[in-house]
Scaffold this motif. Structure first.
Motif, mmCIF file in Angstrom:
data_model
loop_
_atom_site.group_PDB
_atom_site.id
_atom_site.type_symbol
_atom_site.label_atom_id
_atom_site.label_comp_id
_atom_site.label_asym_id
_atom_site.label_seq_id
_atom_site.Cartn_x
_atom_site.Cartn_y
_atom_site.Cartn_z
ATOM 1 N N TYR A 57 -14.098 66.040 47.840
ATOM 2 C CA TYR A 57 -15.069 67.112 47.655
ATOM 3 C C TYR A 57 -16.335 66.711 48.397
ATOM 4 O O TYR A 57 -17.129 65.918 47.918
ATOM 5 C CB TYR A 57 -15.360 67.343 46.171
ATOM 6 C CG TYR A 57 -14.191 67.923 45.442
ATOM 7 C CD1 TYR A 57 -13.878 69.261 45.583
ATOM 8 C CD2 TYR A 57 -13.383 67.143 44.633
ATOM 9 C CE1 TYR A 57 -12.800 69.812 44.931
ATOM 10 C CE2 TYR A 57 -12.301 67.686 43.977
ATOM 11 C CZ TYR A 57 -12.014 69.021 44.124
ATOM 12 O OH TYR A 57 -10.947 69.557 43.484
ATOM 13 N N LEU A 58 -16.491 67.235 49.590
ATOM 14 C CA LEU A 58 -17.604 66.849 50.441
ATOM 15 C C LEU A 58 -18.167 68.092 51.104
ATOM 16 O O LEU A 58 -17.432 68.914 51.635
ATOM 17 C CB LEU A 58 -17.118 65.857 51.512
ATOM 18 C CG LEU A 58 -18.139 65.395 52.528
ATOM 19 C CD1 LEU A 58 -19.159 64.507 51.846
ATOM 20 C CD2 LEU A 58 -17.444 64.656 53.640
ATOM 21 N N VAL A 59 -19.468 68.195 51.049
ATOM 22 C CA VAL A 59 -20.151 69.305 51.698
ATOM 23 C C VAL A 59 -21.148 68.699 52.674
ATOM 24 O O VAL A 59 -21.932 67.826 52.318
ATOM 25 C CB VAL A 59 -20.887 70.196 50.680
ATOM 26 C CG1 VAL A 59 -21.652 71.288 51.380
ATOM 27 C CG2 VAL A 59 -19.911 70.767 49.675
ATOM 28 N N ALA A 60 -21.092 69.125 53.915
ATOM 29 C CA ALA A 60 -22.027 68.627 54.926
ATOM 30 C C ALA A 60 -22.819 69.802 55.474
ATOM 31 O O ALA A 60 -22.262 70.852 55.789
ATOM 32 C CB ALA A 60 -21.278 67.934 56.048
ATOM 33 N N MET A 61 -24.106 69.608 55.559
ATOM 34 C CA MET A 61 -24.985 70.641 56.107
ATOM 35 C C MET A 61 -25.441 70.187 57.490
ATOM 36 O O MET A 61 -25.807 69.031 57.682
ATOM 37 C CB MET A 61 -26.208 70.819 55.212
ATOM 38 C CG MET A 61 -25.894 71.111 53.759
ATOM 39 S SD MET A 61 -25.492 72.808 53.433
ATOM 40 C CE MET A 61 -27.005 73.621 53.761
ATOM 41 N N ILE A 62 -25.388 71.075 58.431
ATOM 42 C CA ILE A 62 -25.874 70.774 59.774
ATOM 43 C C ILE A 62 -27.141 71.591 59.997
ATOM 44 O O ILE A 62 -27.136 72.808 59.872
ATOM 45 C CB ILE A 62 -24.817 71.119 60.839
ATOM 46 C CG1 ILE A 62 -23.553 70.324 60.597
ATOM 47 C CG2 ILE A 62 -25.369 70.859 62.230
ATOM 48 C CD1 ILE A 62 -22.417 70.694 61.526
ATOM 49 N N PHE A 74 -27.313 65.849 60.186
ATOM 50 C CA PHE A 74 -26.327 66.050 59.113
ATOM 51 C C PHE A 74 -26.963 65.654 57.807
ATOM 52 O O PHE A 74 -27.583 64.611 57.691
ATOM 53 C CB PHE A 74 -25.074 65.193 59.349
ATOM 54 C CG PHE A 74 -24.223 65.661 60.478
ATOM 55 C CD1 PHE A 74 -23.342 66.715 60.312
ATOM 56 C CD2 PHE A 74 -24.289 65.041 61.717
ATOM 57 C CE1 PHE A 74 -22.553 67.150 61.353
ATOM 58 C CE2 PHE A 74 -23.501 65.469 62.766
ATOM 59 C CZ PHE A 74 -22.633 66.519 62.589
ATOM 60 N N ARG A 75 -26.772 66.508 56.802
ATOM 61 C CA ARG A 75 -27.241 66.190 55.451
ATOM 62 C C ARG A 75 -26.069 66.320 54.512
ATOM 63 O O ARG A 75 -25.362 67.322 54.526
ATOM 64 C CB ARG A 75 -28.323 67.179 55.014
ATOM 65 C CG ARG A 75 -29.692 66.881 55.540
ATOM 66 C CD ARG A 75 -30.753 67.650 54.824
ATOM 67 N NE ARG A 75 -30.342 69.040 54.546
ATOM 68 C CZ ARG A 75 -30.811 69.761 53.537
ATOM 69 N NH1 ARG A 75 -31.674 69.252 52.708
ATOM 70 N NH2 ARG A 75 -30.414 70.994 53.365
#
Length: 76
Positions: A57-62, A74-75
């Motif tokens: 379960y990983l969410v990456a924000m660019i 990347f956050r």
């Protein structure tokens, strides 16, 4: 003709017992089919669960970098 004790059992003829045996065989086959379907359902659930547990379960924000518009940050 001499009637033997082996000709009837519980008052049923051998033909009646053959019918009972056929019905018992059909019932056993139906139980085996139901059991096989339950096993297949459990196998599918186990595969789905293993796949879900392996998926992180990983969410990456660019976001656009403040340094330059061509860079990305990347956050998590």
């Amino acid at each position: 003709m001499l009637k033997l004790v082996a000709d009837t059992w519980f008052g049923l003829s051998s033909t009646a017992w053959d019918g009972i045996a056929a019905m018992a065989t059909a019932a056993a086959f139906a139980a085996a089919v139901v059991g096989a379907l339950l096993v297949l359902r459990q196998l599918k659930q186990a595969r789905d669960l293993a796949e879900e547990q392996a998926r992180p379960y990983l969410v990456a924000m660019i976001e656009e970098s403040a340094a330059d518009w061509t860079l990305a940050d990347f956050r998590p």
